[in-house]
Design an enzyme around this catalytic site. Sequence first.
Site, PDB file in Angstrom:
ATOM      1  N   LYS A  95       0.828  -1.210   0.000  1.00 31.55           N
ATOM      2  CA  LYS A  95       0.000   0.000   0.000  1.00 31.55           C
ATOM      3  C   LYS A  95       0.868   1.268   0.000  1.00 31.55           C
ATOM      4  CE  LYS A  95      -2.108  -1.221   3.871  1.00 31.55           C
ATOM      5  NZ  LYS A  95      -1.508  -2.548   4.137  1.00 31.55           N
ATOM      6  N   ARG A 136     -10.562   0.076   8.487  1.00 32.96           N
ATOM      7  CA  ARG A 136     -10.229  -1.342   8.673  1.00 32.96           C
ATOM      8  C   ARG A 136     -11.317  -2.084   9.417  1.00 32.96           C
ATOM      9  NH1 ARG A 136      -3.803  -2.220   8.951  1.00 32.96           N
ATOM     10  NH2 ARG A 136      -3.305  -0.222   8.062  1.00 32.96           N
ATOM     11  N   ARG A 186      10.663  -0.943  11.338  1.00 32.94           N
ATOM     12  CA  ARG A 186       9.497  -0.676  12.183  1.00 32.94           C
ATOM     13  C   ARG A 186       9.429  -1.665  13.337  1.00 32.94           C
ATOM     14  NH1 ARG A 186       4.320   0.050   8.337  1.00 32.94           N
ATOM     15  NH2 ARG A 186       3.441  -1.386   9.880  1.00 32.94           N
ATOM     16  N   ARG A 215      11.582  -5.228   5.007  1.00 32.73           N
ATOM     17  CA  ARG A 215      11.285  -3.790   4.812  1.00 32.73           C
ATOM     18  C   ARG A 215      12.187  -2.914   5.676  1.00 32.73           C
ATOM     19  NH1 ARG A 215       5.357  -1.758   5.374  1.00 32.73           N
ATOM     20  NH2 ARG A 215       5.420  -3.117   7.178  1.00 32.73           N
ATOM     21  N   ARG A 231      -0.765  -9.435  12.871  1.00 34.49           N
ATOM     22  CA  ARG A 231      -1.402  -8.397  12.029  1.00 34.49           C
ATOM     23  C   ARG A 231      -2.242  -9.034  10.932  1.00 34.49           C
ATOM     24  NH1 ARG A 231       4.009  -5.421  10.767  1.00 34.49           N
ATOM     25  NH2 ARG A 231       2.878  -4.362   9.113  1.00 34.49           N
TER      26      ARG A 231
END
Length: 307
Positions: free
Chosen positions: A98, A174, A238, A209, A249
């Site tokens: 995203k 969400r 992160r 990431r 998640r």
Amino acid sequence: MACIVNFSAITQPKPQPCFASLPASTSSHRSNSPKLQTSHLSFASNNSRISLRYDRTLAVSPPRETLLSKAPNFMIVAAANKPEPLKIMISGAPASGKGTQCELITQKYGLVHVAAGDLLRAEVAAGSENGRRAKQFMEKGQLVPDEIVVMMVKERLLRPDAHKNGWLLDGYPRSSSQAIALKEFGFEPDLFILLDVAEDTLVERVVGRRLDPVTGKIYHLKYSPPETEEIAARLTQRFDDTEEKVKLRLRTHHQNVEAVLSMYKDITVKVNGNLSKNDVFAKIDNVLDELLEQRKAGSGYLEANKA
Ligand code: AP5
């Protein structure tokens, strides 16, 4: 629709700006009819253009109302609205791409990127009460309660830049309660993009990431490596980007996604997010291009009273 407007400040059909606050572009012509002499004025404001025609006939034989105002008449003969700015939602599982696609979309379309996760991380970094509470949920891969997220997103969408340039809402809503709240505030998207990515790929994307704290750019150690050693040295990870946390998640995502999808099914476009980032973007770009073309065609020129 014909609408007559009286301008008491103008006594001649001169093409000149009537509103000091509006930038005016003017043009004038006279018709062959001795009775019907016209001048055209047009005004452009942020989203619309209005054309006015001075009608000499009405000025020569004015109706009662016009006599009262002692002014010649202008008619609104055409109004053309610039297409409204785009309002897009992008959704998908954790690490479906995203944020990566949002970078590319905003570069090309100039929309304001509003990412619920980024807003929350900014609160966490600021050490606010909301940030402190939010972090407890983020660490468990759970949704942060509505009383924190809903107002945060609403306030960001209400800012003038989002209103003017359009918005790209990332990772929100969400849950059905968030979608309902958004609708009640009057935020209705034109398009809902759903990135569809295989689960194994998602885990690999999360653990690889990295983020550049200076530019905000998203990297991946394998798929999008940093361009220089200097950038590589400053990359951060992160706190929720571990294999263990991404599984939590993902579970939260699966529990909520259907409720959200059902609310936007009429405007949903599913995009294969397993492709390379440029190929994914090419697909999204096509859809947005087409949407803009439809917008332009639909926002045509409303001839209210042809000269
Ligand atoms: P959030 O920050 O929104 O996280 P997320 O939904 O888990 O999504 P990500 O940001 O992890 O991934 P992404 O899809 O943006 O992928 P990216 O482009 O970075 O939310 C975090 C937490 O905040 C939530 O868990 C929740 O607690 C809370 N929260 C957020 N919104 C909330 C809400 N509305 N309500 C309540 N709580 C909320 O890509 C990932 C990696 O893959 C990158 O390294 C990238 O380089 C790479 N990559 C991307 N595309 C490709 C590609 N096509 N090919 C190869 N690699 C690719």
